[in-house]
Every structure is written in structure tokens, then in C-alpha cells.
Design a protein around this motif. Structure first.
Motif, PDB file in Angstrom:
ATOM      1  N   LEU A   8      -5.252   3.678   7.914  1.00  0.00           N
ATOM      2  CA  LEU A   8      -4.204   4.401   7.193  1.00  0.00           C
ATOM      3  C   LEU A   8      -4.563   4.568   5.722  1.00  0.00           C
ATOM      4  O   LEU A   8      -4.329   5.631   5.134  1.00  0.00           O
ATOM      5  CB  LEU A   8      -2.889   3.638   7.331  1.00  0.00           C
ATOM      6  N   ILE A   9      -5.133   3.538   5.123  1.00  0.00           N
ATOM      7  CA  ILE A   9      -5.502   3.608   3.707  1.00  0.00           C
ATOM      8  C   ILE A   9      -6.500   4.737   3.462  1.00  0.00           C
ATOM      9  O   ILE A   9      -6.417   5.449   2.457  1.00  0.00           O
ATOM     10  CB  ILE A   9      -6.086   2.254   3.233  1.00  0.00           C
ATOM     11  N   THR A  10      -7.433   4.912   4.391  1.00  0.00           N
ATOM     12  CA  THR A  10      -8.443   5.970   4.221  1.00  0.00           C
ATOM     13  C   THR A  10      -7.842   7.363   4.406  1.00  0.00           C
ATOM     14  O   THR A  10      -8.430   8.353   3.970  1.00  0.00           O
ATOM     15  CB  THR A  10      -9.594   5.790   5.229  1.00  0.00           C
ATOM     16  N   GLU A  11      -6.678   7.447   5.041  1.00  0.00           N
ATOM     17  CA  GLU A  11      -6.066   8.749   5.332  1.00  0.00           C
ATOM     18  C   GLU A  11      -5.075   9.201   4.268  1.00  0.00           C
ATOM     19  O   GLU A  11      -4.737  10.383   4.185  1.00  0.00           O
ATOM     20  CB  GLU A  11      -5.346   8.692   6.684  1.00  0.00           C
TER      21      GLU A  11
ATOM     22  N   PHE B 168      -3.416   8.255  -2.963  1.00  0.00           N
ATOM     23  CA  PHE B 168      -2.769   7.208  -3.736  1.00  0.00           C
ATOM     24  C   PHE B 168      -2.622   7.550  -5.209  1.00  0.00           C
ATOM     25  O   PHE B 168      -3.424   8.286  -5.779  1.00  0.00           O
ATOM     26  CB  PHE B 168      -3.566   5.898  -3.623  1.00  0.00           C
ATOM     27  N   ASN B 169      -1.573   6.990  -5.796  1.00  0.00           N
ATOM     28  CA  ASN B 169      -1.409   6.990  -7.242  1.00  0.00           C
ATOM     29  C   ASN B 169      -1.873   5.603  -7.708  1.00  0.00           C
ATOM     30  O   ASN B 169      -1.166   4.616  -7.518  1.00  0.00           O
ATOM     31  CB  ASN B 169       0.054   7.225  -7.613  1.00  0.00           C
TER      32      ASN B 169
ATOM     33  N   ILE C  79       0.821  -1.216   0.000  1.00  0.00           N
ATOM     34  CA  ILE C  79       0.000   0.000   0.000  1.00  0.00           C
ATOM     35  C   ILE C  79       0.853   1.263   0.000  1.00  0.00           C
ATOM     36  O   ILE C  79       0.639   2.185  -0.796  1.00  0.00           O
ATOM     37  CB  ILE C  79      -0.942  -0.002   1.226  1.00  0.00           C
ATOM     38  N   LEU C  80       1.846   1.321   0.859  1.00  0.00           N
ATOM     39  CA  LEU C  80       2.607   2.555   1.049  1.00  0.00           C
ATOM     40  C   LEU C  80       3.453   2.928  -0.166  1.00  0.00           C
ATOM     41  O   LEU C  80       3.710   4.105  -0.401  1.00  0.00           O
ATOM     42  CB  LEU C  80       3.488   2.435   2.294  1.00  0.00           C
TER      43      LEU C  80
ATOM     44  N   PRO D 170      -3.788  -4.338  -7.891  1.00  0.00           N
ATOM     45  CA  PRO D 170      -4.932  -4.785  -7.088  1.00  0.00           C
ATOM     46  C   PRO D 170      -4.883  -6.260  -6.715  1.00  0.00           C
ATOM     47  O   PRO D 170      -5.161  -6.619  -5.555  1.00  0.00           O
ATOM     48  CB  PRO D 170      -6.132  -4.478  -7.999  1.00  0.00           C
ATOM     49  N   ASN D 171      -4.550  -7.127  -7.647  1.00  0.00           N
ATOM     50  CA  ASN D 171      -4.520  -8.561  -7.345  1.00  0.00           C
ATOM     51  C   ASN D 171      -3.475  -8.897  -6.284  1.00  0.00           C
ATOM     52  O   ASN D 171      -3.708  -9.721  -5.398  1.00  0.00           O
ATOM     53  CB  ASN D 171      -4.245  -9.366  -8.614  1.00  0.00           C
ATOM     54  N   ASN D 172      -2.305  -8.267  -6.376  1.00  0.00           N
ATOM     55  CA  ASN D 172      -1.264  -8.505  -5.379  1.00  0.00           C
ATOM     56  C   ASN D 172      -1.689  -8.021  -3.995  1.00  0.00           C
ATOM     57  O   ASN D 172      -1.412  -8.674  -2.979  1.00  0.00           O
ATOM     58  CB  ASN D 172       0.032  -7.813  -5.792  1.00  0.00           C
TER      59      ASN D 172
END
Length: 213
Positions: free
Chosen positions: A111-114, A117-118, A39-40, A124-126
Motif C-alpha cells: 500500500l505504501i508503494t501505491e 504522501f505529504n 501511514i494513511l 519518521p521516528n514514530n
């Protein structure tokens, strides 16, 4: 560097710069850390980071290695830049892995909601495979329960799109581009290597095949 036995009382709380250490996730939590990495690497990191973290207290210290128990955002950030760390050691017998797995999973969802993202940097599958094989099933179920009347312990593409703040179609299109690029590379390799054109490639075929430049 020679190993040395640490005095727990003396080293219970420590402060240091990240360049002085080898920071790594506590081994039983390493797969969860890889979910953070997935994600990061596609996100813009926040300008301010909490530099406090808990560390697994080792029986010996070799090469200044530190085992992070939480704050995996900080652990990821210090791979890129030097930051001060304020750590608190926890004895390994006192580590509750199930609780930590749940906390790290729910913290990742928040964290994802905060973050911003590019989408072009996301596979997505990974991401889905990493989440479903490594994160706390209980945490995934609890997250699903806030988005659907029929929650399950599986992370879906729909749920990922909701957290990231994009449409499901955007993620599907991104995955299609990744798959198409992979197919093109495979076709290019097949054109250069006769062995890859065989229905069942084998080592013997590769040794005897004529390869293009």
C-alpha cells in the motif's frame, strides 16, 4: 444496547453501511492497525476502495461493534466517510493470528508503494518505532530480502524512504524539523515554569513554582 447471541449461519455474510456500526480492529491486531494510521494520515487515499472484509464473529453483539480482521485501509477510510461494507464472519477459533499479522504487514508495505504522501505529515521516528514493535518480523525480513543481500528483521529509514519514494535525507530533514519544533516548545514551557528549569523536576517544585502567563 442489550447483548444478543448471533446465529453464525444466518449472519455469515452481511452487508451494511458503516454508519450503522462501530468498526474497530480485532483487538490482537490493533497495534498493526495503528501502523496503518501512521501511514494513511499522511497519504492521499485512493478514490476507489475495496469494500469487502473479513470480520471476527463475536459470541455476542453489543452496540453494533464490528471487529475487522483485514482491509485496514477500508477500516481507516470509514472513520472519515460513510461507505458500504460487505463482510464475511469468521469464527474466532478459525482465526490464524500469525498468518493475519504477516498478510496485514505485507499488504501495508504494498500500500505504501501505491499511495502518494505529504512528507510533512510523516513522523519518521514514530513510523519506524510502530513498524518495528508491531508488524510481522517475518514480513519485514522478507521485504528486506528484496532490497539487500543481508536482510534483517528490522525496518530501517532507508527502507521506508524506498517504499515512500523519497530520499533518506528528506526523511532526516523532516525528523529534524519535528525535533526542533519540540525543542522550541520545551524551551517556551521552561520560560513559563521555574520547576522545569530544575535538573530533576518534582511534584513539590511544581506546587511551589511561580508560573508565567
Amino acid at each position: 444496547m442489550k447483548s444478543r447471541v448471533l446465529n453464525f449461519k444466518k449472519y455469515r455474510k452481511v452487508k451494511f453501511d458503516s454508519y450503522q456500526t462501530i468498526p474497530v480492529p480485532y483487538p490482537p491486531l490493533s497495534k498493526i492497525y495503528l501502523c496503518y494510521v501512521q501511514i494513511l494520515k499522511a497519504a492521499r487515499l485512493p478514490s476507489f476502495l475495496d469494500t469487502k472484509t473479513n470480520l471476527a464473529y463475536p459470541t455476542t453483539a453489543t452496540n453494533n461493534q464490528l471487529f475487522f480482521l483485514d482491509n485496514f485501509l477500508l477500516l481507516y477510510a470509514i472513520q472519515i466517510q460513510n461507505l458500504p461494507i460487505s463482510g464475511c464472519y469468521i469464527l474466532q477459533n478459525d482465526i490464524d493470528l500469525t498468518r493475519l499479522e504477516y498478510q496485514l504487514s505485507t499488504r501495508l508495505f504494498t500500500l505504501i508503494t501505491e499511495l502518494k504522501f505529504n512528507i510533512k505529515q510523516i513522523n519518521p521516528n514514530n513510523v519506524l518505532n510502530a513498524f518495528n514493535t508491531s508488524l510481522s518480523k517475518h514480513a519485514i525480513y522478507d521485504l528486506n530480502s528484496t532490497h539487500t543481500d543481508k536482510p534483517r528483521s528490522e525496518f530501517s529509514l532507508d527502507l521506508l524512504s524506498k517504499l515512500i519514494g523519497c530520499s533518506r535525507n528528506q526523511l532526516l530533514y523532516q525528523q529534524k524539523k519535528i525535533n526542533d519544533a519540540y525543542s522550541i516548545k520545551v524551551q517556551q514551557l521552561k520560560q513559563k515554569c521555574v520547576a522545569l528549569q530544575h535538573p530533576q523536576p518534582s511534584a513539590e517544585l511544581f506546587w511551589s513554582a511561580q508560573h508565567g502567563n
